[in-house]
Structure formats: structure tokens, C-alpha cells
Design an enzyme around this catalytic site. Structure first.
Site, PDB file in Angstrom:
ATOM      1  N   ASP A   1       7.054  98.616  11.027  1.00 24.92           N
ATOM      2  CA  ASP A   1       6.866  97.200  11.354  1.00 24.92           C
ATOM      3  C   ASP A   1       6.564  96.385  10.104  1.00 24.92           C
ATOM      4  O   ASP A   1       7.063  95.280   9.942  1.00 24.92           O
ATOM      5  CB  ASP A   1       5.745  97.025  12.384  1.00 24.92           C
ATOM      6  CG  ASP A   1       5.446  95.552  12.632  1.00 24.92           C
ATOM      7  OD1 ASP A   1       6.347  94.851  13.131  1.00 24.92           O
ATOM      8  OD2 ASP A   1       4.341  95.092  12.299  1.00 24.92           O
TER       9      ASP A   1
ATOM     10  N   ARG B   1      12.426  90.520   7.999  1.00 22.23           N
ATOM     11  CA  ARG B   1      12.760  89.443   8.938  1.00 22.23           C
ATOM     12  C   ARG B   1      12.353  88.089   8.382  1.00 22.23           C
ATOM     13  O   ARG B   1      13.027  87.082   8.589  1.00 22.23           O
ATOM     14  CB  ARG B   1      12.062  89.696  10.281  1.00 22.23           C
ATOM     15  CG  ARG B   1      12.692  90.836  11.070  1.00 22.23           C
ATOM     16  CD  ARG B   1      11.766  91.307  12.176  1.00 22.23           C
ATOM     17  NE  ARG B   1      11.345  90.217  13.046  1.00 22.23           N
ATOM     18  CZ  ARG B   1      10.191  90.177  13.699  1.00 22.23           C
ATOM     19  NH1 ARG B   1       9.333  91.182  13.603  1.00 22.23           N
ATOM     20  NH2 ARG B   1       9.889  89.150  14.450  1.00 22.23           N
TER      21      ARG B   1
ATOM     22  N   SER C   1       7.206  94.336  17.727  1.00 19.38           N
ATOM     23  CA  SER C   1       6.320  94.329  16.565  1.00 19.38           C
ATOM     24  C   SER C   1       4.853  94.297  17.017  1.00 19.38           C
ATOM     25  O   SER C   1       4.022  95.112  16.594  1.00 19.38           O
ATOM     26  CB  SER C   1       6.662  93.105  15.699  1.00 19.38           C
ATOM     27  OG  SER C   1       5.662  92.828  14.767  1.00 19.38           O
TER      28      SER C   1
ATOM     29  N   LYS D   1       1.914  97.742  17.225  1.00 20.92           N
ATOM     30  CA  LYS D   1       0.630  97.784  16.530  1.00 20.92           C
ATOM     31  C   LYS D   1      -0.531  98.075  17.484  1.00 20.92           C
ATOM     32  O   LYS D   1      -1.463  98.805  17.155  1.00 20.92           O
ATOM     33  CB  LYS D   1       0.405  96.463  15.782  1.00 20.92           C
ATOM     34  CG  LYS D   1       1.261  96.394  14.509  1.00 20.92           C
ATOM     35  CD  LYS D   1       1.129  95.077  13.779  1.00 20.92           C
ATOM     36  CE  LYS D   1       1.994  94.034  14.418  1.00 20.92           C
ATOM     37  NZ  LYS D   1       2.555  93.026  13.514  1.00 20.92           N
TER      38      LYS D   1
ATOM     39  N   HIS E   1      -4.888  91.019  22.582  1.00 16.73           N
ATOM     40  CA  HIS E   1      -4.189  90.480  21.418  1.00 16.73           C
ATOM     41  C   HIS E   1      -3.828  89.029  21.663  1.00 16.73           C
ATOM     42  O   HIS E   1      -3.354  88.671  22.737  1.00 16.73           O
ATOM     43  CB  HIS E   1      -2.904  91.271  21.137  1.00 16.73           C
ATOM     44  CG  HIS E   1      -2.148  90.742  19.964  1.00 16.73           C
ATOM     45  ND1 HIS E   1      -2.511  91.037  18.671  1.00 16.73           N
ATOM     46  CD2 HIS E   1      -1.096  89.901  19.879  1.00 16.73           C
ATOM     47  CE1 HIS E   1      -1.692  90.412  17.844  1.00 16.73           C
ATOM     48  NE2 HIS E   1      -0.821  89.712  18.543  1.00 16.73           N
TER      49      HIS E   1
HETATM   50  N1  URA Z   1       3.397  88.679  14.938  1.00 17.61           N
HETATM   51  C1  URA Z   1       3.732  89.965  14.743  1.00 17.61           C
HETATM   52  O1  URA Z   1       2.863  90.822  14.619  1.00 17.61           O
HETATM   53  N2  URA Z   1       5.012  90.285  14.695  1.00 17.61           N
HETATM   54  C2  URA Z   1       5.997  89.397  14.831  1.00 17.61           C
HETATM   55  O2  URA Z   1       7.152  89.761  14.778  1.00 17.61           O
HETATM   56  C3  URA Z   1       5.653  88.042  15.023  1.00 17.61           C
HETATM   57  C4  URA Z   1       4.323  87.715  15.075  1.00 17.61           C
END
Ligand code: URA
Ligand code: CA
Length: 431
Positions: A159, A166, A181, A185, A80
Site C-alpha cells: 500500500d 497513485r 488501501s 491497513k 477509522h
Molecule cells: N487514504 C488511504 O489510506 N488510502 C487512500 O487510497 C486514500 C486515502
């Protein structure tokens, strides 16, 4: 919920059950946005302990579907990147690590931004498609070691909801919230092990090196606490990576990199990230051994062969690998000429990305259509000497008038008379 907001506000540690209660309640709608806003603001100021971060991550993983990749043989390592401009690493790393036996089962999206996501880029290859069934996806990874499928299912709904909240409550920039977050994923998508590329510098989400390190460490700690071996590399995004920014242009750049003829910075970052992937997948015992496997695969042509097999297996015309001219081509090719002699001192990644988007390489809204052929290729990077009239960048456009694009690029690429050092590519690794 009031009690839990207060507990976090006062800096006390929440239990696993309390965190699960909050995430479950918020996902179902029982806990309203205003209470969750207060809670995220309390996290923003009080932070979270290592255990809280891990519990928050897993609560978000189980807020929706999870992908089961257990039918795929071997350790599934995902990569990632925290994002950047012209980041072509995924297109290179997939076939590269697959060519040495690491299974790459990539679920990818289209996304908004300067250029398309990995799927858009791959769709520049005529015929390539990601609409495949789950069982076919698994068969392909077992057979060829690499396949890409479009995002499906209801992954980490907590999320999604939390991230939108947020965004409008000034709580995006909190390390425990960002780390949980991202990690939720990856884990929901089935990763056994994770390699993170945390970008730092002007074009990155985290502009400051210490902050980037703290984010990397937070994610590595979460991964290891929840049984997913995780490592991170902190790499430079003070300028775009590689030269190409644009969908077909990045596919071409990825092909060049897989043949050992790509930009050195892109190649180096891919070798570093790829070595960690190989190590975590237990296909090598040391980083050095992993790197040797990868460089040999590039020089023997095996990496490029894997790219061909991968494209063909998903309907793509693999002749683009030997003949990138059959990728979508822009009608107009123009040069951005330097206005003075000197050294390139700055290439503001964000605004170079915006210039690519003005050409049509990216999506401004979910509904926008991408032009796969257009984009930019930088001819100079920070530290390079340049003469007046020399090309700083080549513009690939389907419209003849590129005045606005050129203006944006002149604002983004700065030339000074004093000599400038090229920035470092890799600042740190977190294991
Ligand atoms: N990317 C994400 O997937 N989540 C975040 O909180 C910030 C950047
Ligand atoms: Ca690039």
C-alpha cells in the site's frame, strides 16, 4: 503483467492468483512502476468487482507484517476516519468504549497535516508516551481495555508503494483503490471488526455525498467479504468537527466531551460511532442498548475515570483531566472579531486547518516540530448568528504577530446577512 494489464483494460475480472501475483511482484520490485501505473489507470476506468476488491485488500495485507492481537480477550473493534479537520473522535472514543468493556488496541501514527496525529495530541499530556513493548501493550489492553502504541513493523508495504505511485499518476481518486488501501491497513493492524467514519463535504476527501456513500459501501463490502464485520457512518465535514483545532486544545475538548460538557456535534458523532463499536464487539444486542451504555458511562463519570487510568498507565499526568490548565498553554490568546452582523454561512475546514498549521499546530514536512499548545477554538459554527465585534474564533499562539493567521481565518469563515441552516451531522449509515 502485460497480459494482466490488458485483461483489466478490457474490463475482465482478475482471479485471486492474478491479483496476488501483481501485488507480490510490485512489492518485491519485479514489476516496475510503469506497468503498475498502467494497471492502476486501468482500474481507475474499469473499476473492480467485489471479489477483486477483497482479493486486492488481502494481497496488500499479506505484503508485509500483520499484528497479532489474539492474546487480547474479546472482539477488537477498530475505528477509522477518512480524515478531516479537528477530528477529536479517537481521543474520545478510546476511553469511552473501553469504559463499557470494548477492548481498544490502537496503533497510531503522527502523520502530516493541520494538527498532529492521535499520538501527538496525547503527548500534550505531560509524561504520556507510546514507546511500549508489544507484550506490555497487550497486558494494558487486557487490564484497562485501552492502550495506544506507536506504529511499528513493516505493515502493508504494498500500500505504501502503491499510494505514492497513485499520488503522481492521477489515480488516487478511485473507489476500489481507496477502499482496499484503507481496509488493508486496518486488517493488518489486527482489527476483528471495523467502524468507518466516512467524511463528506467541502473539508473531506470525498466532497460529494453519492461518492462518499459509494466509498463507504465499498469498504463495508470488503470487510464483510473477508470476515471482518464492518459498518460505516457518513458524517459532515463541511465545517470542522467540534470547536478545537490543535493538539492540547483537542485533548481538553476530548476531556470535556467525556464529561458530557463537550461540543454537541462531537458528542453526537462519538455516540453514534461508539454505539456501532459496542454492537460489533457484542457488548450490546441493539444500537439503542449500546448508546444507553455509553451515555450512562459519561453521566456516571466512568468514561472520565477510564481516561485517567489510560493516561496514567502510559506515564501521563492524569491530573490534566481535572485540571486542563496543566496542559501546554500558549503565550498569546487573541480573538478573531466579526466584521459585520449576520449568520455564519461557511467555515472552510481545509483553510481553517491551514490557519492552525500556520500557528505551528501541524507538520508541513516529516521533520517539522509541532507546537502542542497552539491552535484555534471556534466560537461560532455554520448557522449561528453573530454580531459585529463578537468573537468568531479564539487564537492560541506562541507568536504575537498573527496577521497571516487572521487573514486566512477571515477568508475561511464567511458571514452573510441571510439566515443559514446548520448542516446535518450524519447523512447516512451503511451496515
Ligand atoms: N487514504 C488511504 O489510506 N488510502 C487512500 O487510497 C486514500 C486515502
Ligand atoms: Ca475538534
Amino acid at each position: 503483467m502485460v497480459d494482466l494489464i490488458q485483461k483489466k483494460r478490457d474490463g475482465l475480472e482478475l482471479t485471486k492468483e492474478e491479483i496476488q501475483f501483481i501485488i507480490k511482484g510490485y512489492t518485491s520490485g519485479d514489476i516496475p512502476d510503469y506497468q503498475m501505473s498502467a494497471f492502476t489507470m486501468a482500474i481507475f476506468f474499469q473499476g473492480m468487482t467485489d471479489n477483486e476488491r477483497a482479493e486486492l485488500t488481502m494481497a496488500m495485507v499479506y505484503s508485509g507484517d500483520t499484528i497479532d492481537l489474539s492474546e487480547i480477550k474479546g472482539i477488537k473493534v477498530d475505528k477509522h476516519s477518512t480524515g478531516g479537520v479537528g477530528d477529536t473522535t479517537t481521543l474520545v472514543l478510546g476511553p469511552l468504549v473501553a469504559s463499557v468493556g470494548v477492548p481498544v488496541a490502537k496503533m497510531s501514527g503522527r502523520g502530516l497535516g493541520h494538527t498532529g496525529g492521535t499520538i501527538d495530541k496525547l503527548e500534550a499530556v505531560p509524561g504520556f508516551h507510546v514507546e511500549i513493548e508489544n507484550n506490555q501493550f497487550i497486558d494494558l489492553v487486557n487490564k484497562n481495555k485501552v492502550a495506544v502504541i506507536g506504529q511499528s513493523g513493516n505493515l502493508t508495504p504494498a500500500d505504501k508503494k502503491l499510494y505514492s505511485l497513485r499520488d503522481v499518476t492521477a489515480t488516487v481518486n478511485s473507489i476500489p483503490l481507496i477502499a482496499s488501501s484503507i481496509m488493508s491497513k486496518k486488517i493488518a493492524a489486527g482489527a476483528d471488526a471495523i467502524v468507518l467514519d466516512v467524511k463528506t463535504g467541502a473539508g473531506a476527501f470525498m466532497k460529494d455525498l453519492e461518492e462518499s456513500k459509494a466509498l463507504a459501501k465499498a469498504m463495508v463490502d470488503i470487510g464483510n467479504l473477508v470476515g471482518r464485520r464492518t459498518m460505516a457512518v457518513i458524517s459532515d465535514m463541511s465545517q470542522p468537527l467540534g470547536y478545537a483545532i490543535g493538539n492540547a486544545l483537542e485533548v481538553k475538548e476530548a476531556i470535556e466531551t467525556l464529561s458530557g460538557k463537550g461540543p454537541k456535534d462531537l458528542e453526537e458523532l462519538c455516540l453514534v460511532l461508539g454505539s456501532y463499536m459496542v454492537l460489533l464487539a457484542k457488548k450490546a444486542d441493539t444500537l439503542e442498548e449500546a448508546r444507553t451504555l455509553l451515555t450512562e458511562s459519561i453521566s456516571s463519570g466512568k468514561a472520565l475515570e477510564t481516561m485517567k487510568t489510560f493516561l496514567e498507565a502510559q506515564g501521563g499526568d492524569s491530573s490534566v483531566v481535572d485540571n486542563p490548565g496543566s496542559l501546554p498553554q500558549a503565550k498569546f490568546v487573541m480573538e478573531l472579531e466579526a466584521k459585520q452582523d449576520g449568520y455564519v454561512s461557511e467555515i472552510i475546514a481545509d483553510s481553517v486547518g491551514t490557519a492552525a498549521m500556520l500557528l505551528g499546530a501541524g507538520r508541513a514536512t516529516k521533520e517539522s516540530e509541532i507546537d502542542l499548545a497552539v491552535g484555534l477554538v471556534l466560537n461560532k459554527k455554520i448557522g449561528d448568528e453573530v454580531k459585529q465585534g463578537e468573537s468568531l474564533a479564539t487564537i492560541y499562539s506562541n507568536q504575537e504577530d498573527v496577521k497571516a493567521v487572521k487573514e486566512k481565518l477571515y477568508e475561511s469563515i464567511k458571514v452573510t446577512s441571510a439566515r443559514v441552516e446548520a448542516p446535518k451531522l450524519i447523512y447516512a449509515t451503511v451496515e
